[in-house]
Design an enzyme around this catalytic site. Structure first.
Site, PDB file in Angstrom:
ATOM      1  CG  ASP A 179      -2.165   1.284   1.786  1.00 39.55           C
ATOM      2  OD1 ASP A 179      -1.389   1.711   0.539  1.00 39.55           O
ATOM      3  OD2 ASP A 179      -2.608   1.050   2.754  1.00 39.55           O
ATOM      4  CG  ASP A 183      -7.287  10.673  -6.131  1.00 39.19           C
ATOM      5  OD1 ASP A 183      -6.332  11.200  -5.634  1.00 39.19           O
ATOM      6  OD2 ASP A 183      -7.747  11.018  -7.391  1.00 39.19           O
ATOM      7  CB  VAL A 190     -10.514   3.823 -12.273  1.00 39.17           C
ATOM      8  CG1 VAL A 190     -11.666   3.955 -13.434  1.00 39.17           C
ATOM      9  CG2 VAL A 190     -10.954   3.450 -11.505  1.00 39.17           C
ATOM     10  CE1 TYR A 191      -9.660   7.822 -14.857  1.00 37.17           C
ATOM     11  CE2 TYR A 191      -7.660   8.729 -15.437  1.00 37.17           C
ATOM     12  CZ  TYR A 191      -8.696   9.118 -14.998  1.00 37.17           C
ATOM     13  OH  TYR A 191      -9.253  10.215 -14.452  1.00 37.17           O
TER      14      TYR A 191
HETATM   15  N1  AR6 Z   1      -1.433   2.125  -3.797  1.00 38.26           N
HETATM   16  C1  AR6 Z   1      -0.601   1.032  -4.369  1.00 38.26           C
HETATM   17  N2  AR6 Z   1      -1.329   1.326  -5.367  1.00 38.26           N
HETATM   18  C2  AR6 Z   1      -2.780   0.698  -5.280  1.00 38.26           C
HETATM   19  C3  AR6 Z   1      -3.281   1.374  -4.263  1.00 38.26           C
HETATM   20  C4  AR6 Z   1      -2.632   1.161  -3.232  1.00 38.26           C
HETATM   21  N3  AR6 Z   1      -3.173   1.671  -1.985  1.00 38.26           N
HETATM   22  N4  AR6 Z   1      -4.964   1.076  -4.375  1.00 38.26           N
HETATM   23  C5  AR6 Z   1      -5.281   0.901  -6.086  1.00 38.26           C
HETATM   24  N5  AR6 Z   1      -3.396   0.472  -6.423  1.00 38.26           N
HETATM   25  P1  AR6 Z   1      -6.054   3.111 -10.307  1.00 38.26           P
HETATM   26  P2  AR6 Z   1      -5.818   5.074 -12.417  1.00 38.26           P
HETATM   27  C6  AR6 Z   1      -3.488  -0.021  -8.063  1.00 38.26           C
HETATM   28  O1  AR6 Z   1      -7.694   3.011 -10.555  1.00 38.26           O
HETATM   29  O2  AR6 Z   1      -6.114   3.454 -13.565  1.00 38.26           O
HETATM   30  C7  AR6 Z   1      -9.176   7.084  -9.686  1.00 38.26           C
HETATM   31  O3  AR6 Z   1     -10.429   7.181  -9.160  1.00 38.26           O
HETATM   32  C8  AR6 Z   1      -4.762  -0.469  -8.118  1.00 38.26           C
HETATM   33  O4  AR6 Z   1      -4.530  -2.190  -7.992  1.00 38.26           O
HETATM   34  O5  AR6 Z   1      -6.335   4.379  -8.413  1.00 38.26           O
HETATM   35  O6  AR6 Z   1      -4.844   5.775 -12.825  1.00 38.26           O
HETATM   36  C9  AR6 Z   1      -8.603   8.509  -9.907  1.00 38.26           C
HETATM   37  O7  AR6 Z   1      -9.512   9.552  -8.684  1.00 38.26           O
HETATM   38  C10 AR6 Z   1      -3.795  -0.140 -10.188  1.00 38.26           C
HETATM   39  O8  AR6 Z   1      -3.014  -0.625  -9.698  1.00 38.26           O
HETATM   40  O9  AR6 Z   1      -5.580   4.899 -10.554  1.00 38.26           O
HETATM   41  C11 AR6 Z   1      -9.100   8.906 -10.939  1.00 38.26           C
HETATM   42  O10 AR6 Z   1     -10.219   9.123 -11.382  1.00 38.26           O
HETATM   43  C12 AR6 Z   1      -3.057   1.954  -9.730  1.00 38.26           C
HETATM   44  O11 AR6 Z   1      -3.042   1.733  -7.793  1.00 38.26           O
HETATM   45  C13 AR6 Z   1      -9.204   7.003 -11.395  1.00 38.26           C
HETATM   46  O12 AR6 Z   1      -9.275   6.090 -10.359  1.00 38.26           O
HETATM   47  C14 AR6 Z   1      -4.438   2.644 -10.642  1.00 38.26           C
HETATM   48  O13 AR6 Z   1      -5.298   2.272 -10.479  1.00 38.26           O
HETATM   49  C15 AR6 Z   1      -7.378   7.059 -12.008  1.00 38.26           C
HETATM   50  O14 AR6 Z   1      -7.050   5.470 -13.250  1.00 38.26           O
END
Ligand code: AR6
Length: 180
Positions: free
Chosen positions: A16, A40, A126-127
């Site tokens: 994390d 985020d 999500v992206y």
């Molecule tokens: N620590 C490290 N990595 C993490 C954590 C954490 N605590 N939580 C999730 N991940 P995402 P995006 C990973 O969806 O695709 C948000 O709503 C996860 O497994 O967080 O860039 C923003 O506000 C994944 O591999 O970000 C934007 O609207 C990675 O982080 C949107 O999501 C990125 O997943 C951005 O989408």
């Protein structure tokens, strides 16, 4: 310093990112910079209410650009916020925007003279960015930055899911082999 030495500065771990005690952690934000889900949401929750106040002062941020705030309740001193690209079909400049997110985050690391930075796998949640391609861009871009900008820091990739953790290990291993 050559690429072979620079690649040694990269650490891959699973966990994390909000628990990291590096000088800065990077947030995979959206263009509002006002928080969301995924990493985020986790960062905003762990940093506390003061973070959003500072984020509001930016009035948003284009995909691929980056902004820096204090870390508030985090162990990390700073948070670098960068909206990555939303992946559609790979033909809309997604790769360049993802590269820009890593490059512009590294620019702030250099500007603030930070010695260590932790990155999540930007855009791979999500992206919807394909994880293998995203990992290759992430690792190659930070190495290229350190080489061209002559600024060295410890780079920690903190992967949350098993998939990304395995992919990053493979990617780093392959790039090390290619350099030999
Ligand atoms: N620590 C490290 N990595 C993490 C954590 C954490 N605590 N939580 C999730 N991940 P995402 P995006 C990973 O969806 O695709 C948000 O709503 C996860 O497994 O967080 O860039 C923003 O506000 C994944 O591999 O970000 C934007 O609207 C990675 O982080 C949107 O999501 C990125 O997943 C951005 O989408």
């Amino acid at each position: 310093m050559g690429k072979t030495d620079l690649i040694q500065r990269i650490i891959i771990k699973q966990g994390d990112i909000t628990r990291e005690n590096s000088d800065a952690i990077v947030n995979a934000a959206n263009t509002s910079l006002l928080g969301g889900g995924g990493v985020d949401g986790a960062i905003h929750k762990a940093a506390g209410q003061e973070l959003i106040k500072e984020c509001r002062t930016f009035g948003g941020c284009n995909a691929g650009e980056a902004r820096i705030t204090k870390g508030y309740n985090l162990k990390a001193g700073y948070i670098i916020h960068t909206p990555g690209p939303v992946y559609k079909d790979g033909k809309r400049g997604e790769a360049q925007v993802l590269k820009n997110s890593y490059w512009n985050s590294m620019n702030l690391v250099k500007e603030y003279n930070l010695k260590s930075v932790s990155f999540p796998a930007i855009s791979t949640g999500v992206y919807n960015y394909p994880k293998e391609e995203a990992a290759e861009i992430a690792v190659k871009t930070v190495i290229e930055f350190m080489e061209k900008e002559k600024y060295i820091a410890d780079i920690i990739f903190v992967l949350f899911d098993d998939d990304n953790y395995n992919i990053y290990n493979k990617t780093l291993g392959r790039l090390k082999d290619e350099l030999h």
